[in-house]
Design a protein around this motif. Structure first.
Motif, mmCIF file in Angstrom:
data_model
loop_
_atom_site.group_PDB
_atom_site.id
_atom_site.type_symbol
_atom_site.label_atom_id
_atom_site.label_comp_id
_atom_site.label_asym_id
_atom_site.label_seq_id
_atom_site.Cartn_x
_atom_site.Cartn_y
_atom_site.Cartn_z
ATOM 1 N N PHE A 193 0.848 -1.192 0.000
ATOM 2 C CA PHE A 193 0.000 0.000 0.000
ATOM 3 C C PHE A 193 0.884 1.243 0.000
ATOM 4 O O PHE A 193 1.977 1.240 0.567
ATOM 5 N N PRO A 194 0.419 2.339 -0.617
ATOM 6 C CA PRO A 194 1.184 3.591 -0.544
ATOM 7 C C PRO A 194 1.328 4.060 0.889
ATOM 8 O O PRO A 194 0.425 3.866 1.715
ATOM 9 N N LYS A 195 2.463 4.701 1.174
ATOM 10 C CA LYS A 195 2.687 5.212 2.517
ATOM 11 C C LYS A 195 1.653 6.293 2.880
ATOM 12 O O LYS A 195 1.237 6.415 4.030
ATOM 13 N N THR A 196 1.261 7.094 1.867
ATOM 14 C CA THR A 196 0.247 8.131 2.075
ATOM 15 C C THR A 196 -1.085 7.624 1.543
ATOM 16 O O THR A 196 -1.265 7.474 0.337
ATOM 17 N N MET A 197 -2.014 7.354 2.435
ATOM 18 C CA MET A 197 -3.322 6.821 2.063
ATOM 19 C C MET A 197 -4.307 7.965 1.833
ATOM 20 O O MET A 197 -4.153 9.068 2.386
ATOM 21 N N PRO A 198 -5.368 7.721 1.039
ATOM 22 C CA PRO A 198 -6.311 8.803 0.708
ATOM 23 C C PRO A 198 -7.245 9.181 1.846
ATOM 24 O O PRO A 198 -7.913 10.218 1.768
ATOM 25 N N VAL A 199 -7.333 8.372 2.891
ATOM 26 C CA VAL A 199 -8.223 8.665 4.016
ATOM 27 C C VAL A 199 -7.377 8.944 5.249
ATOM 28 O O VAL A 199 -6.502 8.139 5.602
ATOM 29 N N ARG A 200 -7.630 10.073 5.878
ATOM 30 C CA ARG A 200 -6.861 10.464 7.063
ATOM 31 C C ARG A 200 -7.084 9.451 8.194
ATOM 32 O O ARG A 200 -8.212 9.032 8.462
ATOM 33 N N GLY A 201 -6.005 9.074 8.831
ATOM 34 C CA GLY A 201 -6.088 8.134 9.940
ATOM 35 C C GLY A 201 -5.853 6.694 9.530
ATOM 36 O O GLY A 201 -5.599 5.846 10.393
ATOM 37 N N ILE A 202 -5.950 6.421 8.224
ATOM 38 C CA ILE A 202 -5.690 5.059 7.737
ATOM 39 C C ILE A 202 -4.240 4.981 7.264
ATOM 40 O O ILE A 202 -3.787 5.830 6.484
#
Length: 330
Positions: A193-202
């Motif tokens: 998974f990308p280190k920066t996810m599209p949903v905050r907190g995930i």
């Protein structure tokens, strides 16, 4: 004077004849290189794509997904690596930024790509990475070498962090340029998974705890101008899925993204114009000047031999003097 002129012409003929292969096989490999401070960006779009709504965890059709790719030359890093590598090195800090139709981020993956400025072969050094993970690339990425050949190349895939062949599929015409078409298929592969996810907190760590995994496949296509080695057009049939785990609510899999990603028209026009200009500069060193110097050397040699032959030709004998007969006196 004729003999001296012939010797001068002969010396010039030897000089230009020797300069021809030197320019092509010695000077060009050393002078042709990617500038360390180069900056470029590219916008690609996938129209009528499928995208995962992380709020409902359901896939939905969207009118467009935009991918912005940037490559920025890091001069300071390249100079530092050159001191130990003993060669001209280019460091590209790249970013692949994907956003949905509402402008919100879908994914954000940075890269650092380090390569030989002349051959485009990867150079392994501290800092080489994809999304913060250290990698050791084999094969090319983003750009083919100058004077690209009609053969398969090894190409690095940033999603899987692996290298596999990208196949030469033939020569085509693209916007007035003769280009080589290459294609690579990445089969379904489990990827991080990308280190920066599209949903905050995930985070990737929190998703991993649910047992859900991310899978990816793509058919990658490039139209490459062979003189410069620059792709003038690119396209990907891209698919991503989330599989298994409690995050999917009992479903086996769900599509995270699926679409035909293509270069935007304005970037195609800009890239083609830029490649045409650079193509002329490369041809000047690999074809126009070497062949021109060789032809000039042959002409000078022919002229020198002609003057030498004229200088060795014997002079015509002077006509004998005729005298009037003297009168006879008795």
């Amino acid at each position: 004077m004729r003999r001296k002129a012939g010797l001068i012409l002969l010396a010039l003929a030897v000089f230009f004849a020797a300069l021809s292969p030197l320019l092509r096989w010695y000077a060009f490999p050393r002078l042709a290189k990617i500038p360390a401070n180069q900056y470029q960006d590219m916008v690609l779009e996938a129209k009528d794509a499928t995208l995962l709504d992380y709020g409902t965890m359901k896939a939905r059709k969207v009118p467009k997904v935009t991918v912005v790719q940037t490559l920025k030359g890091n001069v300071e890093a390249s100079e530092r690596i050159e001191r130990t590598a003993g060669k001209d090195v280019v460091v590209w800090d790249g970013l692949s930024y994907v956003q949905g139709p509402d402008g919100k981020m879908v994914s954000r993956i940075p890269e650092r790509y380090i390569f030989d400025a002349h051959s485009q072969e990867p150079v392994h050094a501290t800092g080489e990475m994809v999304d913060g993970d250290p990698v050791k690339r084999d094969g090319i990425e983003f750009k083919w070498p100058f004077l690209t050949e009609k053969r398969d190349y090894e190409y690095f895939d940033a999603q899987t962090r692996t290298t596999s062949p990208i196949h030469y599929k033939g020569t085509r015409n693209f916007r007035g340029l003769s280009v080589y078409y290459f294609e690579q298929t990445i089969p379904w592969t489990k990827v991080p998974f990308p280190k920066t996810m599209p949903v905050r907190g995930i985070t990737p760590e929190s998703v991993a705890k649910t047992g859900t995994t991310r899978w990816y496949t793509t058919v990658r296509k490039f139209w490459v101008e062979p003189v410069t080695g620059a792709p003038v057009y690119g396209e990907e049939l891209h698919q991503e899925e989330l599989r298994g785990g409690t995050l999917l609510g009992g479903r086996a899999k769900v599509t995270a993204f699926a679409g035909d990603v293509k270069m935007r028209e304005d970037y195609i026009e800009h890239t083609v114009a830029l490649v045409k200009d650079n193509r002329t500069l490369v041809l000047l060193m690999t074809s126009y000047l070497p062949w021109g110097f060789l032809v000039l050397g042959i002409l000078l040699l022919a002229l020198a031999l002609y003057l030498e032959a004229r200088g060795r030709r014997p002079a015509d004998p002077a006509p004998a003097e005729t005298t009037e007969p003297e009168p006879v006196s008795v």
